[in-house]
Design a protein around this motif. Structure first.
Motif, PDB file in Angstrom:
ATOM      1  N   THR A 156       0.806  -1.226   0.000  1.00 31.28           N
ATOM      2  CA  THR A 156       0.000   0.000   0.000  1.00 31.28           C
ATOM      3  C   THR A 156       0.840   1.278   0.000  1.00 31.28           C
ATOM      4  N   ARG A 158       2.893   2.569  -2.289  1.00 33.78           N
ATOM      5  CA  ARG A 158       3.029   3.302  -3.540  1.00 33.78           C
ATOM      6  C   ARG A 158       1.718   3.446  -4.314  1.00 33.78           C
ATOM      7  N   THR A 159       0.740   2.630  -4.032  1.00 29.45           N
ATOM      8  CA  THR A 159      -0.531   2.707  -4.744  1.00 29.45           C
ATOM      9  C   THR A 159      -1.658   2.224  -3.850  1.00 29.45           C
ATOM     10  N   SER A 160      -2.818   2.816  -4.008  1.00 30.81           N
ATOM     11  CA  SER A 160      -3.963   2.443  -3.173  1.00 30.81           C
ATOM     12  C   SER A 160      -4.963   1.569  -3.903  1.00 30.81           C
ATOM     13  N   ILE A 161      -4.666   1.194  -5.148  1.00 27.85           N
ATOM     14  CA  ILE A 161      -5.595   0.366  -5.895  1.00 27.85           C
ATOM     15  C   ILE A 161      -5.619  -1.053  -5.321  1.00 27.85           C
ATOM     16  N   ASP A 164      -3.192  -4.184  -7.682  1.00 22.51           N
ATOM     17  CA  ASP A 164      -1.775  -4.069  -8.035  1.00 22.51           C
ATOM     18  C   ASP A 164      -1.004  -5.355  -7.795  1.00 22.51           C
ATOM     19  N   THR A 185       0.533  -1.094 -12.292  1.00 25.90           N
ATOM     20  CA  THR A 185       0.936   0.307 -12.114  1.00 25.90           C
ATOM     21  C   THR A 185       2.245   0.451 -11.338  1.00 25.90           C
ATOM     22  N   GLN A 186       2.570  -0.513 -10.511  1.00 21.06           N
ATOM     23  CA  GLN A 186       3.859  -0.561  -9.819  1.00 21.06           C
ATOM     24  C   GLN A 186       4.405  -1.977  -9.943  1.00 21.06           C
ATOM     25  N   ASP A 207      11.164   0.700 -10.782  1.00 23.37           N
ATOM     26  CA  ASP A 207      10.595   1.785 -11.576  1.00 23.37           C
ATOM     27  C   ASP A 207      10.928   1.578 -13.048  1.00 23.37           C
ATOM     28  N   THR A 212       2.561  -0.978 -16.757  1.00 21.88           N
ATOM     29  CA  THR A 212       1.165  -1.257 -16.457  1.00 21.88           C
ATOM     30  C   THR A 212       1.031  -2.570 -15.693  1.00 21.88           C
TER      31      THR A 212
END
Length: 325
Positions: A156, A158-161, A164, A185-186, A207, A212
């Motif tokens: 969680t 780097r992204t909240s989706i 992932d 996304t990550q 990175d 995607t």
């Protein structure tokens, strides 16, 4: 009593027959499987055969979302004649999962076959990665842990989706160290313990330009290649490194958007002296598309400096009988 015994015997024979069912299809171009919709291909080379593992798109015509409950497996000795085997694994074979048989990969270690699969977790919100195990590449596969290896609440920062934690790829390096890459996304990776079902150390983030999903890690002649779905609708791009953990140098696009599918998902293998790029598109004319996809194969070629030549998606596939350079 005799009639009852005969009926029981016939029933057992039918069950055995179902388990031993094999359908053989001769490839006449792309897609290579045309009686079912197949997606998110992963391939394993084992004892002069290629085992193709694919998700099963089951959405009926007109239904524009993913319906995927199981995975399919096919085998081939020449990449042209494919044998379909009984369904080896379903999403709900993981007792803690509630569905969604998304992208996966099978690898072999010490005579065991480990299947890393994306599913929807039953009690922790979001997608998760489970591990199943079998004694042969056709299964039957069983949950190796009784719990998820990766869950959404582990990633969680780097992204909240909630999606992932998908699209696992596993690579075992020459020194025996195994790595699990995954993400949407990550891009993430971890080291795996030798038992292949436990995390060894922290989660790392990678990175990559326009990452995607759909990472795939392979090695050739001292170079490590990390290919992945790029942007959306998805192309396939890749990066190279001298290490399985990077640093990664972006090298560009490997293949373009399949205009009949928003997603793009690849497997890259060497087989009998040649390299192959396995992917999906939505090209079956009946109702193919972004939610009813189909697996295809093209030959892959490398440049002298180790970079990969761009893949052109074709209808002919490998059926032309000639290498496309």
């Amino acid at each position: 009593m005799q009639k009852l015994t005969d009926r029981i015997g016939m029933g057992l024979l039918m069950l055995v027959g179902c388990w031993n069912f094999q359908a053989v299809a001769q490839q006449t171009g792309n897609p290579i499987i045309q009686d079912k919709y197949t997606a998110d291909p992963a391939a394993l080379v084992h004892r002069d055969k290629v085992y193709l593992y694919a998700g099963h798109d089951e959405a009926p015509a007109g239904k524009e979302h993913y319906v995927m409950n199981e995975w399919l497996v096919y085998s081939s000795s020449d990449l042209k004649t494919w044998t379909e085997h009984p369904v080896p694994l379903k999403a709900k074979d993981f007792s803690w999962a509630k569905g969604d048989a998304w992208a996966s990969q099978v690898v072999e270690r010490d005579g065991k076959f480990y299947w890393y699969a994306t599913v929807e977790h039953g009690s922790i919100k979001g997608k998760a990665i489970g591990v199943a195990v079998a004694d042969n590449p056709l299964g039957p596969f069983k949950d190796a842990r009784g719990s998820a290896l990766i869950t959404n609440d582990m990633t969680t920062s780097r992204t909240s989706i909630s999606w992932d934690d998908i699209d696992p790829t596993v690579f075992i390096d020459d020194d025996g160290q195994a790595y699990l890459y995954w993400g949407n996304t990550q891009c993430y990776y971890i080291k795996l313990k030798k038992n292949m079902i436990e995390q060894d150390g922290p989660i790392h983030m990678v990175d990559l330009p326009n990452f995607t999903e759909a990472p795939w890690l392979h090695k050739r002649k001292g170079w490590y290649y990390l290919s992945y779905a790029y942007q959306f609708p998805e192309k396939i791009a890749y990066a190279m490194s001298r290490s399985a953990t990077g640093p990664w140098e972006y090298k560009g696009i490997l293949n373009e958007v399949a205009g009949n599918s928003n997603t793009n998902h690849q497997a890259i293998i060497d087989f009998k002296g040649k390299s192959y790029f396995i992917y999906h598109n939505g090209s079956i004319p009946t109702a193919g598309g972004s939610y009813r996809r189909s697996v295809c194969i093209e030959e892959l070629h490398y440049n002298a400096d180790g970079t990969m030549k761009r893949i052109q998606m074709t209808t002919e596939g490998l059926s032309s009988g000639e290498s496309k350079k």
